[in-house]
Write an enzyme that holds these catalytic residues in place. Structure first.
Site, PDB file in Angstrom:
ATOM      1  N   HIS A 166      66.655  18.788 -12.092  1.00 20.94           N
ATOM      2  CA  HIS A 166      65.435  19.471 -12.533  1.00 20.94           C
ATOM      3  C   HIS A 166      64.246  18.808 -11.869  1.00 20.94           C
ATOM      4  CE1 HIS A 166      66.454  16.198 -15.253  1.00 20.94           C
ATOM      5  NE2 HIS A 166      65.156  16.015 -15.427  1.00 20.94           N
ATOM      6  N   ASN A 209      63.864  12.662 -10.819  1.00 18.97           N
ATOM      7  CA  ASN A 209      64.509  11.384 -11.106  1.00 18.97           C
ATOM      8  C   ASN A 209      65.983  11.573 -10.790  1.00 18.97           C
ATOM      9  OD1 ASN A 209      62.108  10.199 -12.114  1.00 18.97           O
ATOM     10  ND2 ASN A 209      62.427  11.210 -14.078  1.00 18.97           N
ATOM     11  N   VAL A 264      68.975  13.491 -18.010  1.00 20.79           N
ATOM     12  CA  VAL A 264      69.726  14.742 -18.149  1.00 20.79           C
ATOM     13  C   VAL A 264      70.342  15.043 -16.785  1.00 20.79           C
ATOM     14  CG1 VAL A 264      69.617  17.195 -18.714  1.00 20.79           C
ATOM     15  CG2 VAL A 264      68.154  15.581 -19.959  1.00 20.79           C
TER      16      VAL A 264
HETATM   17  P1  AMP Z   1      64.977  13.071 -16.650  1.00 18.68           P
HETATM   18  O1  AMP Z   1      64.810  11.845 -17.501  1.00 18.68           O
HETATM   19  O2  AMP Z   1      64.313  13.016 -15.319  1.00 18.68           O
HETATM   20  O3  AMP Z   1      66.446  13.453 -16.566  1.00 18.68           O
HETATM   21  O4  AMP Z   1      64.234  14.229 -17.425  1.00 18.68           O
HETATM   22  C1  AMP Z   1      64.722  14.808 -18.577  1.00 18.68           C
HETATM   23  C2  AMP Z   1      63.531  15.281 -19.350  1.00 18.68           C
HETATM   24  O5  AMP Z   1      63.982  16.200 -20.331  1.00 18.68           O
HETATM   25  C3  AMP Z   1      62.786  14.168 -20.101  1.00 18.68           C
HETATM   26  O6  AMP Z   1      61.437  14.111 -19.627  1.00 18.68           O
HETATM   27  C4  AMP Z   1      62.875  14.596 -21.563  1.00 18.68           C
HETATM   28  O7  AMP Z   1      61.696  14.335 -22.281  1.00 18.68           O
HETATM   29  C5  AMP Z   1      63.144  16.085 -21.437  1.00 18.68           C
HETATM   30  N1  AMP Z   1      63.842  16.671 -22.567  1.00 18.68           N
HETATM   31  C6  AMP Z   1      64.897  16.165 -23.233  1.00 18.68           C
HETATM   32  N2  AMP Z   1      65.289  17.018 -24.199  1.00 18.68           N
HETATM   33  C7  AMP Z   1      64.459  18.088 -24.129  1.00 18.68           C
HETATM   34  C8  AMP Z   1      64.342  19.302 -24.866  1.00 18.68           C
HETATM   35  N3  AMP Z   1      65.163  19.585 -25.884  1.00 18.68           N
HETATM   36  N4  AMP Z   1      63.366  20.175 -24.531  1.00 18.68           N
HETATM   37  C9  AMP Z   1      62.515  19.884 -23.511  1.00 18.68           C
HETATM   38  N5  AMP Z   1      62.586  18.761 -22.776  1.00 18.68           N
HETATM   39  C10 AMP Z   1      63.534  17.873 -23.076  1.00 18.68           C
END
Ligand code: AMP
Length: 114
Positions: free
Chosen positions: A100, A87, A96
């Site tokens: 990733h 994303n 985030v």
């Molecule tokens: P994105 O929205 O593509 O930036 O993906 C970020 C991902 O990080 C989301 O799918 C969240 O559910 C995941 N996420 C957020 N905080 C954590 C955490 N503490 N541990 C594992 N995954 C997380």
């Protein structure tokens, strides 16, 4: 010094996570809010906020994330079918801003994605 990203804090063990893979360039954790029975994030140790801000020198690193994803899919037993997602940008679902790769598997994955 700029603030650490969430994923740097996880990498530095300041925040707990379920690690499934680590090497010198990346690590992988289970997503805390899984969108599929298998939902793993492959994350470079080097924080890059989004694709267009990659340096030319990061090309191999980003290829490495795909390679590691393939290895993880095999190790976790879902190599037959999985979706690989980045994303990029808030409008595309990025929450985030530390690049990733999502690996999603274990359910029907429709196309086009929402
Ligand atoms: P994105 O929205 O593509 O930036 O993906 C970020 C991902 O990080 C989301 O799918 C969240 O559910 C995941 N996420 C957020 N905080 C954590 C955490 N503490 N541990 C594992 N995954 C997380």
């Amino acid at each position: 010094m700029s603030e650490k990203t969430l994923f740097e804090r996880i990498m530095d063990r300041e925040i707990p996570a379920d690690f499934v893979y680590e090497d010198d360039r990346c690590f992988a954790i289970r997503d805390i809010n899984p969108a599929a029975p298998q939902h793993i994030l492959v994350i470079p140790r080097k924080p890059i906020d989004r694709i267009q801000n990659m340096a030319e020198a990061d090309r191999e690193l980003v290829g490495h994330l795909l390679w590691a994803g393939g290895k993880i899919a095999k190790e976790q037993g879902f190599e037959d079918a999985y979706r690989v997602v980045i994303n990029n940008g808030a409008g595309a679902g990025q929450s985030v801003f530390h690049l990733h790769v999502h690996l999603l598997s274990g359910r029907d994955l429709s196309w086009p994605p929402g």
